[in-house]
Design an enzyme around this catalytic site. Structure first.
Site, PDB file in Angstrom:
ATOM      1  CB  SER A 323      -0.934  -0.112   1.255  1.00  0.00           C
ATOM      2  OG  SER A 323      -1.977  -1.300   1.210  1.00  0.00           O
ATOM      3  CG  HIS A 388      -2.531   2.606   3.788  1.00  0.00           C
ATOM      4  ND1 HIS A 388      -2.061   1.770   4.855  1.00  0.00           N
ATOM      5  CD2 HIS A 388      -3.344   1.936   2.935  1.00  0.00           C
ATOM      6  CE1 HIS A 388      -2.678   0.624   4.556  1.00  0.00           C
ATOM      7  NE2 HIS A 388      -3.387   0.669   3.421  1.00  0.00           N
TER       8      HIS A 388
END
Length: 449
Positions: A323, A388
């Site tokens: 991610s 993230h």
């Protein structure tokens, strides 16, 4: 002494110059006239040697062919009897490496019909918008050999406003591959002159191999772990999942490879599926335009920043998934669209941005939920979601600079060096944090797997 040198044999240029080489293009425009002449020792009567390139410009190999036979030939040298056969340049008598825009336009009008129309438009823009009244010969070589310098790009930016031909989107009769290349150009590039340049010069060699290779390896590792653990959904809940030597674990942070290899481990098929879809839909078109080196750099920088961010902000949690790299690419692409909103001509861009943000929010929400969901083995929490955020930070800094500077030299951009310096400071800070902070804060870390 006033006689001119004997001309080599004439030959007609190739009628198709859409994919012409640098030398052929120079031949078509008759620019042997603008090349610097050789010195007296290297330009004797009867020799047929290619002259050297201007001072400060790389040497270009030139053919011995002449302009079309229906055009009047101009002697490449003129001799001054008072100076004893010393050759001078017809268009650059002072040997500066530049020619006047007026003479350059004359060459374009005479021989421009043989050029690809997209490249001819850029050349005309270059001639129309040079405030100095002169053009560097090397800028022309860069264009015809599919290389553009930053100064060349700055010289033609204003020229795009004065181009009268129809937009690339209005062209008809294109093949399937040509329509795909045009679609990618409109998806990623905000300026019409860049889109035409990309459409004209893209050859799919090399193909977008980086994102495809990364995706294949990630899927292969997931399938292997699924077979070994006999679980494909929420693999992270399996007791043996953390024993893998690829994922990042706070107790094993001294093993430096884990800050990168954790991208090959995913929490489950739902985690892998979202990452693969997003990185293929966004990463492959970006790599087709900007190349594997630049897009790979953004992806890897996002991955490393993600794991380092976890080691600072969520010190007791492991990290899995790609991610960080995916969010770096997506955030850079979305930020580039927003910053060039009027120039981006992709269809339904507002709706598609909304869908992309919804998908990113869903994936991020899943990661936050999983992080605070009670662990199947309480000593060790579930993977962190902070990676993230590290990827987003890389995307809106380094990623935006790369995407906004299509085919320009990044080392000439001051903003590039500012963000690279910030990234290096962050990496150094994270290294020292991992060395000293864990012992100073006396954290209770989960046991090693």
């Amino acid at each position: 002494m006033g006689d001119r040198l004997p001309e080599p044999p004439r030959a007609n240029p190739s009628p198709a110059v859409a994919a012409c080489s640098e030398a052929e293009a120079i031949e078509v425009l008759g620019t042997e006239d603008v090349l610097p002449m050789a010195t007296e020792d290297n330009h004797r009567l009867g020799r047929n040697q290619s002259p050297p390139s201007p001072t400060g410009c790389p040497k270009a190999k030139l053919p011995s062919l002449q302009p079309p036979t229906d055009q009047p030939l101009v002697p490449r040298t003129q001799f001054d009897s008072s100076r004893g056969q010393k050759p001078t340049r017809k268009f650059d008598p002072e040997n500066t490496g530049y020619i006047s825009t007026e003479k350059f336009r004359t060459l374009l009008q005479r021989y421009g019909s043989e050029l690809d129309p997209h490249k001819l438009e850029v050349l005309l823009a270059l001639a129309d918008n040079n405030s100095d009244g002169k053009i560097c010969y090397q800028d022309f070589v860069n264009l015809m050999s599919n290389k553009r310098s930053n100064s060349f790009r700055q010289a033609i930016l204003q020229g795009n406003r004065r181009l009268c031909s129809k937009a690339l989107l209005e062209e008809t009769g294109l093949t399937l591959s040509q329509r795909l290349i045009r679609h990618v150009a409109y998806e990623t590039l905000p300026r019409e002159i860049d889109r035409k340049w990309y459409y004209d010069s893209y050859t799919c060699c090399p193909p977008p191999w980086f994102m495809i290779a990364i995706t294949i390896v990630e899927v292969a590792f997931f399938l292997y772990n699924g077979v070994v653990l006999d679980r494909f959904v929420l693999q992270v809940t399996h007791p043996l999942y953390l024993k893998n030597s690829l994922l990042y674990h706070p107790q094993l942070r001294a093993q430096a490879w884990r800050y990168l290899t954790y991208i090959f481990m995913h929490a489950g098929i739902e985690h892998l599926g979202l990452n693969v879809i997003l990185q293929l839909l966004v990463g492959v078109p970006l790599e087709m335009v900007h190349g594997a080196a630049r897009i790979g750099f953004v992806y890897i920088a996002g991955v490393v920043a993600g794991s380092l961010a976890v080691s600072i902000a969520d010190m007791t949690a492991p990290v899995v998934g790609s991610s960080g790299g995916v969010y770096a690419l997506i955030s850079a692409h979305l930020a580039n669209i927003v910053m060039n909103w009027s120039g981006m001509k992709c269809q339904f861009k507002l709706l598609r941005m909304a869908v992309a943000l919804i998908c990113m929010s869903f994936e991020f929400g899943r990661a936050v939920w999983l992080r605070f969901y009670p662990s199947a083995y309480p000593p060790c929490p579930h993977p962190s979601f902070v990676a993230h955020l590290g990827g987003v930070a890389v995307g809106i800094t380094l990623g935006v600079v790369i995407l906004r500077n299509y085919e320009q030299r990044l080392q000439d951009q001051s903003l590039w060096w500012i963000f690279v310096s910030m990234y290096m400071v962050f990496v150094l800070f994270a290294i020292f944090w991992n060395i000293f902070a864990y012992s100073l804060l006396d954290l209770k870390l989960p046991p090693p797997p």
